[in-house]
Design an enzyme around this catalytic site. Sequence first.
Site, PDB file in Angstrom:
ATOM      1  N   SER A 151       0.791  -1.234   0.000  1.00  0.00           N
ATOM      2  CA  SER A 151       0.000   0.000   0.000  1.00  0.00           C
ATOM      3  C   SER A 151       0.822   1.281   0.000  1.00  0.00           C
ATOM      4  O   SER A 151       0.255   2.374  -0.087  1.00  0.00           O
ATOM      5  CB  SER A 151      -0.954   0.015   1.205  1.00  0.00           C
ATOM      6  OG  SER A 151      -2.012  -0.888   0.998  1.00  0.00           O
ATOM      7  N   LYS A 207       0.028   3.588  -2.720  1.00  0.00           N
ATOM      8  CA  LYS A 207      -1.055   4.572  -2.616  1.00  0.00           C
ATOM      9  C   LYS A 207      -0.522   6.002  -2.595  1.00  0.00           C
ATOM     10  O   LYS A 207      -1.260   6.947  -2.851  1.00  0.00           O
ATOM     11  CB  LYS A 207      -1.909   4.307  -1.380  1.00  0.00           C
ATOM     12  CG  LYS A 207      -2.772   3.038  -1.462  1.00  0.00           C
ATOM     13  CD  LYS A 207      -3.638   2.888  -0.214  1.00  0.00           C
ATOM     14  CE  LYS A 207      -4.635   1.742  -0.329  1.00  0.00           C
ATOM     15  NZ  LYS A 207      -4.038   0.417  -0.131  1.00  0.00           N
ATOM     16  N   SER A 241      -5.744   2.939   4.906  1.00  0.00           N
ATOM     17  CA  SER A 241      -5.232   2.274   3.702  1.00  0.00           C
ATOM     18  C   SER A 241      -6.351   1.520   3.000  1.00  0.00           C
ATOM     19  O   SER A 241      -6.167   0.405   2.502  1.00  0.00           O
ATOM     20  CB  SER A 241      -4.095   1.307   4.062  1.00  0.00           C
ATOM     21  OG  SER A 241      -3.263   1.066   2.961  1.00  0.00           O
TER      22      SER A 241
END
Length: 426
Positions: free
Chosen positions: A104, A107, A162
Amino acid sequence: MPAPKKTARRALTVTSAALTALAALAPGATAAPSPSASPSAAPPASMSTVGGARLGKPGTQVSLAGGAPVLPKDLTARSWIVADAESGDVLAAHNAHWRLAPASTLKMLFADTLLPKWPKTTKHKVVPSDLADVGAGSSMVGIKEEETYTVHDLWLGVFLRSGNDAVHVLSAMNGGVESTVAEMNDHAEELQALDTNVVSPDGYDAPEQVSSAYDLTLFARSGLQKKDFREYASTVSAKFPGETKKDKKGKTSRKPFEIQNTNRLLSGDSDMDVYPGIAGVKNGNTTNAGSTFTGVAEQGGKVLLVTVMNPAKDEHNEVYKETARLFDWGFKAAGKVEPVGELVPPRSAAQASPEPGDGTAGEAGGTGKGAAGTKPVAGAPAADGSGGVGIAAGIAGGLLVLLAGGVFLINRKWPLPDLVRRRTRP
């Protein structure tokens, strides 16, 4: 769904010319290898040399000068990097360009690409198709179908929890996963993050989805130029809209619930305190990636970025503990080590070079850090996240450049205003 084919990438070797405002990248750098779904247990013998030749070498790269502290002995991560967030100097690195699953932390690129697209107050009603492609076992913030959320709500879900569900809703608003992935790959190339291949916008494990500690650090550094990015990355807790419910009398209500940031250096945990001066950025964990993390912190007027990927030591919060040890080392070592490389500026910022005799080359403080440019990417976010063309990069003090019709002041130090005035844990 398969990812769109990426344009061919060429890795570049960065050279710095003394007393030159913007130096071009030398050709012939080592090309990054093809993305791999299953990276080897050992780093490649030769990796990308974007940012400097030493960053393309396997193993630890550091140049200790007199009085510099030695690196921590108990680092087990497959890859890591310590860099000055403002000057871009890489103080030390370990397999910086090793292409690994990012989880993640990807991101950060998603946010840096899409944040400028909508005002915070924009509302969106979630339909089933928005969440159709969310991977099994994904981290979620708790978005419900047929409920309406603001863009501000969705970004809180992305940064704090997340939430892959929030990523997919924003992707749907952006025309779908496929077009979002294409934009992310384009933006990665604009940032010269040439180790990165995006397949899923949320960082969920996917064949051929890779990035590197170097690239993740570029994403963080670019994102931190945006006020909204800084705000979300440094938010410890927030209220998130709950599900609409009816009481016995038929009256509807929607009670919010609290969400906490899962970045343990920011929010703390049972076995660790909040790191002094921490201000974000993003963590991740998947089966293929293990634990990954990029953080930014300020102490004594120095702002450092640290990225750690996949520690081998299986201990609770190990990725944060190794990050904290690297921060500790970096703040003590700043000014006592010779840089082993640099964080390159975006292509559009590096492209614009001063005309000979304009009075900028040779000014005191000009370090000559730069990169060869290609055609600027139209619609790239401005430094404040409000939209525009190009991103101001920290290169040479006081240089004005013209980028696709927009004028930007390029400073030796990137602006990180309210970012570094960390609050104590609430």
